[in-house]
Design an enzyme around this catalytic site. Structure first.
Site, PDB file in Angstrom:
ATOM      1  N   HIS A   1      -2.224  -5.308   1.510  1.00 29.48           N
ATOM      2  CA  HIS A   1      -3.475  -6.036   1.311  1.00 29.48           C
ATOM      3  C   HIS A   1      -3.134  -7.465   0.914  1.00 29.48           C
ATOM      4  O   HIS A   1      -2.198  -7.695   0.149  1.00 29.48           O
ATOM      5  CB  HIS A   1      -4.312  -5.407   0.192  1.00 29.48           C
TER       6      HIS A   1
ATOM      7  N   LYS B   1       0.820  -1.216   0.000  1.00 26.71           N
ATOM      8  CA  LYS B   1       0.000   0.000   0.000  1.00 26.71           C
ATOM      9  C   LYS B   1       0.860   1.275   0.000  1.00 26.71           C
ATOM     10  O   LYS B   1       2.056   1.224   0.292  1.00 26.71           O
ATOM     11  CB  LYS B   1      -0.924  -0.028   1.226  1.00 26.71           C
TER      12      LYS B   1
ATOM     13  N   ASN C   1      -2.053   0.135   7.043  1.00 27.89           N
ATOM     14  CA  ASN C   1      -1.529  -1.140   7.547  1.00 27.89           C
ATOM     15  C   ASN C   1      -0.693  -1.871   6.498  1.00 27.89           C
ATOM     16  O   ASN C   1      -0.583  -3.086   6.510  1.00 27.89           O
ATOM     17  CB  ASN C   1      -2.678  -2.004   8.082  1.00 27.89           C
TER      18      ASN C   1
ATOM     19  N   GLU D   1      -9.673 -11.094  -7.256  1.00 27.77           N
ATOM     20  CA  GLU D   1      -8.739  -9.971  -7.130  1.00 27.77           C
ATOM     21  C   GLU D   1      -7.584 -10.083  -8.129  1.00 27.77           C
ATOM     22  O   GLU D   1      -7.135  -9.078  -8.674  1.00 27.77           O
ATOM     23  CB  GLU D   1      -8.200  -9.900  -5.694  1.00 27.77           C
TER      24      GLU D   1
ATOM     25  N   TYR E   1     -12.771  -2.551  -2.534  1.00 25.37           N
ATOM     26  CA  TYR E   1     -13.238  -2.359  -1.156  1.00 25.37           C
ATOM     27  C   TYR E   1     -14.759  -2.231  -1.104  1.00 25.37           C
ATOM     28  O   TYR E   1     -15.294  -1.500  -0.268  1.00 25.37           O
ATOM     29  CB  TYR E   1     -12.534  -1.158  -0.517  1.00 25.37           C
TER      30      TYR E   1
END
Ligand code: UDP
Ligand code: MG
Length: 155
Positions: A115, A9, A112, A126, A49
């Protein structure tokens, strides 16, 4: 063999942790089969998301995930979906176990670092969302023979 999608990320990009994070999967013995450095657009984030679009923090996720490019990658290995989730650690980095990526490097629920697909169905969806079929590399990884036993490899 199972496949899973990983995103490094924007927070990890900004903090110079690309190599450190990718190394966790390499050293575990997972096989890298696709890699891309890309900026996410609105449509992709809405899909990726979709389970969070109604949450009050969704606009923050969107701002965060478009603040810098991400590294998208696909990894392959026996049980690799669960392996990668365990290496990532739980969502809230403040509570994630030491030794996990989130536990070692994060202090945020949102920022965080990574993913990882959460199950076989999500992984398949995905991977198709981020990569065209011809972007998945087919090759023999020589270390496979020393990573697994013959029976695990199916003969
Ligand atoms: N997220 C957030 N606040 C929350 C829950 C999630 O900002 O209360 C963000 C966080 O970046 C997380 C992502 O939304 O990684 C997707 O949430 P999910 O519950 O799918 O967690 P993950 O599968 O990434 O652990
Ligand atoms: Mg998730």
């Amino acid at each position: 063999m199972e496949r899973t999608l990983v995103l490094v990320k924007p927070d990890a990009i900004q903090r110079g942790l690309i190599g450190t994070i990718m190394n966790r999967f390499e050293r575990k013995g997972l096989k890298l089969i696709a890699l891309k450095f890309m900026k996410l657009d609105d449509a992709l984030i809405n899909k990726h998301y979709a389970h969070l679009v109604d949450k009050p923090f969704f606009p923050f996720i969107k701002a965060f995930m478009t603040s810098a490019p991400v590294i998208a990658s696909v990894w392959e290995g026996l049980d690799c979906i669960e392996i990668v989730r365990r290496i990532a650690g739980i969502t809230n980095a403040r509570q994630a176990e030491t030794g996990t990526i989130r536990g070692d490097f994060g202090v945020s629920v949102q920022k965080n670092l990574i993913h990882a697909s959460d199950g076989p169905e999500a992984a398949e969806e995905e991977i198709a969302r981020f990569f065209q079929p011809d972007e998945l590399q087919a090759y023999d990884l020589f270390m496979t023979a020393v990573l697994y036993s013959g029976d695990e490899l199916g003969g």
